[in-house]
Every structure is written in structure tokens, then in C-alpha cells.
Motif scaffolding. Structure first.
Motif, mmCIF file in Angstrom:
data_model
loop_
_atom_site.group_PDB
_atom_site.id
_atom_site.type_symbol
_atom_site.label_atom_id
_atom_site.label_comp_id
_atom_site.label_asym_id
_atom_site.label_seq_id
_atom_site.Cartn_x
_atom_site.Cartn_y
_atom_site.Cartn_z
ATOM 1 N N GLY A 1 -14.527 26.900 4.763
ATOM 2 C CA GLY A 1 -14.347 26.415 3.366
ATOM 3 C C GLY A 1 -14.352 27.880 2.762
ATOM 4 N N HIS A 2 -14.368 28.857 3.226
ATOM 5 C CA HIS A 2 -14.069 30.275 2.739
ATOM 6 C C HIS A 2 -12.833 30.940 3.061
ATOM 7 N N HIS A 3 -12.286 32.088 2.193
ATOM 8 C CA HIS A 3 -11.248 32.275 2.436
ATOM 9 C C HIS A 3 -10.096 31.515 2.707
ATOM 10 N N LEU A 4 -10.003 30.685 1.689
ATOM 11 C CA LEU A 4 -8.977 29.424 1.638
ATOM 12 C C LEU A 4 -7.500 29.858 1.741
ATOM 13 N N ASP A 5 -7.138 30.978 1.202
ATOM 14 C CA ASP A 5 -5.775 31.437 1.374
ATOM 15 C C ASP A 5 -5.727 31.688 2.877
ATOM 16 N N LEU B 1 -10.961 23.163 -2.103
ATOM 17 C CA LEU B 1 -11.424 22.579 -0.806
ATOM 18 C C LEU B 1 -10.507 21.380 -0.614
ATOM 19 N N ASP B 2 -9.930 20.540 -1.661
ATOM 20 C CA ASP B 2 -9.228 19.637 -1.365
ATOM 21 C C ASP B 2 -7.949 19.849 -0.745
ATOM 22 N N ALA B 3 -7.219 20.939 -1.032
ATOM 23 C CA ALA B 3 -6.143 21.496 -0.103
ATOM 24 C C ALA B 3 -6.412 21.531 1.162
ATOM 25 N N LEU B 4 -7.405 21.990 1.812
ATOM 26 C CA LEU B 4 -8.093 22.339 2.890
ATOM 27 C C LEU B 4 -8.220 21.229 3.701
ATOM 28 N N ALA C 1 -5.368 40.431 -3.432
ATOM 29 C CA ALA C 1 -3.881 39.821 -2.881
ATOM 30 C C ALA C 1 -4.272 39.155 -1.563
ATOM 31 N N PRO C 2 -3.342 38.127 -1.484
ATOM 32 C CA PRO C 2 -3.268 36.960 -0.469
ATOM 33 C C PRO C 2 -3.122 37.988 0.792
ATOM 34 N N ALA C 3 -3.630 37.309 1.924
ATOM 35 C CA ALA C 3 -3.147 37.985 3.244
ATOM 36 C C ALA C 3 -2.778 37.016 4.378
ATOM 37 N N THR C 4 -1.870 37.549 5.212
ATOM 38 C CA THR C 4 -1.621 36.473 6.429
ATOM 39 C C THR C 4 -2.170 36.873 7.584
ATOM 40 N N LEU C 5 -2.224 35.866 8.484
ATOM 41 C CA LEU C 5 -2.700 36.294 9.734
ATOM 42 C C LEU C 5 -1.530 36.621 10.761
ATOM 43 N N PRO C 6 -1.738 37.251 11.654
ATOM 44 C CA PRO C 6 -0.626 37.466 12.615
ATOM 45 C C PRO C 6 -0.121 36.533 13.435
ATOM 46 N N ASP C 7 0.991 36.555 13.980
ATOM 47 C CA ASP C 7 1.663 35.563 14.699
ATOM 48 C C ASP C 7 0.760 35.458 15.993
ATOM 49 N N ALA D 1 -7.324 29.960 5.333
ATOM 50 C CA ALA D 1 -7.626 28.729 6.112
ATOM 51 C C ALA D 1 -6.676 27.661 5.915
ATOM 52 N N VAL D 2 -6.271 27.559 4.765
ATOM 53 C CA VAL D 2 -5.284 26.308 4.458
ATOM 54 C C VAL D 2 -4.295 26.388 5.377
ATOM 55 N N PRO D 3 -3.341 27.482 5.234
ATOM 56 C CA PRO D 3 -2.163 27.569 6.268
ATOM 57 C C PRO D 3 -2.600 27.704 7.583
ATOM 58 N N LEU D 4 -3.639 28.180 8.220
ATOM 59 C CA LEU D 4 -4.193 28.069 9.448
ATOM 60 C C LEU D 4 -4.388 26.612 9.973
ATOM 61 N N ALA D 5 -5.066 25.920 9.075
ATOM 62 C CA ALA D 5 -5.445 24.691 9.480
ATOM 63 C C ALA D 5 -4.165 24.065 9.458
ATOM 64 N N ALA D 6 -3.068 24.191 8.541
ATOM 65 C CA ALA D 6 -1.952 23.279 8.606
ATOM 66 C C ALA D 6 -1.142 23.617 9.889
ATOM 67 N N ALA D 7 -1.138 24.805 10.278
ATOM 68 C CA ALA D 7 -0.420 25.109 11.349
ATOM 69 C C ALA D 7 -1.048 24.553 12.645
ATOM 70 N N ALA D 8 -2.406 24.517 12.752
ATOM 71 C CA ALA D 8 -3.240 24.075 13.794
ATOM 72 C C ALA D 8 -2.627 22.564 14.062
#
Length: 325
Positions: free
Chosen positions: A148-152, A179-182, A129-135, A154-161
Motif C-alpha cells: 500500500g506504500h509507493h502507490l505510483d 488504495l482502491d486503485a491498487l 516525481a513519479p518513477a518507473t521500475l526497470p523492464d 505498486a499500481v502499475p506493477l500489480a496490474a502488470a503482474a
């Protein structure tokens, strides 16, 4: 979502975040790799925490940064060993492991005469199941590294950064599905010599990766020069042509090479620290940051393991000054 506490570091230390793989590594030094049906005796055995993002986070911490690691570690004896080692290295762990998560393991054979390595590992490819990182995971952060690992994660984290104006770096060890999404959220991608974009020949690798998003793409070649290309505003020349450079790497006598294990992880952690300390927003600044990172990686191979250099106080002080003069 448990975390390990981060010990106090010098005031005004920049905060960095690495997101990606954590493993438990079993490393044995051998005279030669075994052949089929051959049993050999190792010179030494070491069990320690590893993984590209983990090693990079510890490298950045040793180079004067307040470091966080977002990964999946979980519970059980191997996970506890990894969490304990991170705590000892003053790296804050943000653990997104869900119930039943199994920590990735790596078996590493290092050839004593050359320092070269052979690795067998289980990577984080089955996530459940996908997980989320804390606020607040990005609070105070000045630079982010994804491997490039744990893309679920990394992608939202990189986007927010990126949205927050934080520099996002990629440790491009190999092409991975998704990886293209990241890459769409990466500012600076630094690739290994073995990195290949599907359907693209080697000569077009930097341009192909740029086509997925990063404004700056570099590729290391072991002890050879690092190729760098930038499409950032101000770095573009002659219309759409990027600015390019080949960055020389300090050369060692082969007899000084003890272990190449984790040298790439050290390179990326040192670049993360250099960007956090310096900013590296200009072409010249980025090249200097890359030069500092390659110096740290070169020094690391004269010690055993990815972090053997961290046990030598004089080396740590010298490299910290190189990264943050």
C-alpha cells in the motif's frame, strides 16, 4: 536505478517480489513507555532495516525464495545501511528513489514485560516525481506482495503482474488514499485487525474490500482467528455467497511472547513464500498457506524484533519445512 546483487539460492527456488516501504528502524526495549516530560533509560538499542515490504521480502528469502524488493531507498548513510542489510539477506533491491529522496525512519519502543510495541514513523507519502521500475522486474516471479506504500510504483506493477498471471497479495495494514486503485489489481488481500474501509463498519470490511477487486479477503486479529472469505470461481456457494472460514492461530503462553514487532510483516512474507512454493490456487490450498504463514508469525514473536527468529537455524529449518513441505 541501482540494485544490490542477490546471492545464489538453492536451485529451483521460487522468485517473489515485494513492493512497498523500506525504512531504517531505531528500536529500544523499555520497562514501560514514558509519560509526559518523563525521561527513561532503555534496556537495549538496535538499529536495523525495516518496513512492511522489506521485512516481508527478507522473511520470504529465509523461507527458501529468491526475493526482490522494489522500493525507494536512495543514498546517504541510512540508505547505505539498509542496502547493505538487504544484500546480506540475499534480497535484490530495485531502488526507484529519485534525487533528494529521504529514507523513511521509524522509532520503536518495545515494552519488555509484554513484547508490545509503540511506533513513531515517517511514511512514504511525499513522493515527488513519479518513477518507473526497470523492464524485467517481474521476470521469473511467481507471486507479488504490495503493502500500500509507493502507490505510483505498486499500481502499475500489480496490474502488470495480474496481466501476466502472477498472484498479487496485499498487506493491508491500514486504508490509505488511493488504495482502491491498487485493490483493483489484487488477488488476495490480507488485512490487519486495525484496517477500516472509510464509511464501512467492521462487520462489512471483508465484503467492502472485495468490492474494490480482490477475490479473496482475509483479516487477522492478533493472536485470534483469521477470518477468510473467497469469491473465486469454485469457492462461491449458494449463488453469490462467498465461501467463508475462521482459521485458528496457535496460542502461546504469554510468558513466551518476547516482541510483537513486525509480526504482521512476517505473516505477509510467509504467505508470499507459501503461495510461491505451493501455488495455493484452491480454497484448501489457500487455507493451508495461511495456516503456515500464521505459524511462522506466531514463532516470530518468541524472538526479539521482526527477524530475531532468523538467527536460530533450527527455527528457520522448521518453519521453512512448514511453508514448503
Amino acid at each position: 536505478m541501482p540494485t544490490t546483487p542477490s546471492a545464489a539460492l538453492p536451485e529451483h527456488a521460487p522468485v517473489v517480489l515485494a513492493c512497498g516501504l523500506a525504512t531504517l528502524d531505531v528500536t529500544q526495549v523499555v520497562d514501560a513507555l514514558p509519560g509526559p516530560d518523563e525521561k527513561i533509560v532503555a534496556r537495549s538499542l538496535d538499529v536495523h532495516a525495516g518496513g512492511p515490504a522489506l521485512n516481508a521480502a527478507i522473511t520470504a528469502a529465509r523461507l527458501g525464495c529468491t526475493a526482490r524488493l522494489a522500493s525507494r531507498v536512495g543514498t546517504g548513510a541510512p540508505a547505505a545501511a539498509v542496502a547493505s542489510e538487504l544484500a546480506a539477506e540475499h534480497v535484490e533491491l530495485v531502488d526507484a528513489a529519485g534525487e533528494g529522496w529521504s529514507l523513511a525512519l521509524s522509532t520503536v519502543l518495545v515494552t519488555a514485560s509484554t513484547g508490545q510495541r509503540a511506533v513513531v514513523s515517517t511514511n512514504a507519502t511525499t513522493l515527488g516525481a513519479p518513477a518507473t521500475l526497470p523492464d524485467g522486474v517481474l521476470d521469473g516471479v511467481t507471486a507479488v506482495l504490495v503493502d500500500g506504500h509507493h502507490l505510483d510504483l505498486a499500481v502499475p506493477l500489480a496490474a502488470a503482474a495480474r496481466e501476466a498471471g502472477i498472484v498479487v497479495l496485499l498487506d493491508g495494514g491500514s486504508w490509505k488514499p488511493g488504495l482502491d486503485a491498487l485493490l483493483a489489481h489484487v488477488d488476495v488481500a490480507v488485512l490487519s485487525a486495525d484496517f477500516h474501509v472509510p464509511g464501512v463498519d467492521g462487520a462489512g470490511t471483508l465484503d467492502a474490500v472485495h468490492g474494490h477487486g480482490p477475490a479473496v479477503v482475509a483479516q487477522s486479529h492478533g493472536s485470534g482467528p483469521v477470518d477468510v472469505a473467497s469469491w473465486r470461481p469454485g469457492d462461491v456457494t449458494d449463488g453469490a455467497a462467498p465461501r467463508r472460514a475462521r482459521l485458528d492461530v496457535a496460542q502461546l503462553d504469554p510468558s513466551d511472547v518476547v516482541d510483537t514487532l513486525g509480526a504482521g510483516d512476517v505473516l505477509h512474507g510467509a504467505l508470499l513464500a507459501a503461495v510461491a512454493h505451493r501455488g495455493a490456487r484452491t480454497w484448501e490450498g489457500l487455507l493451508d498457506a495461511l495456516g503456515a504463514a500464521t505459524d511462522v508469525a506466531t514463532a516470530s514473536v518468541t524472538f526479539p524484533g521482526a527477524r530475531g527468529w532468523t538467527g536460530d537455524a533450527a527455527t528457520v529449518a522448521r518453519l521453512r519445512h512448514r511453508v514448503a513441505p
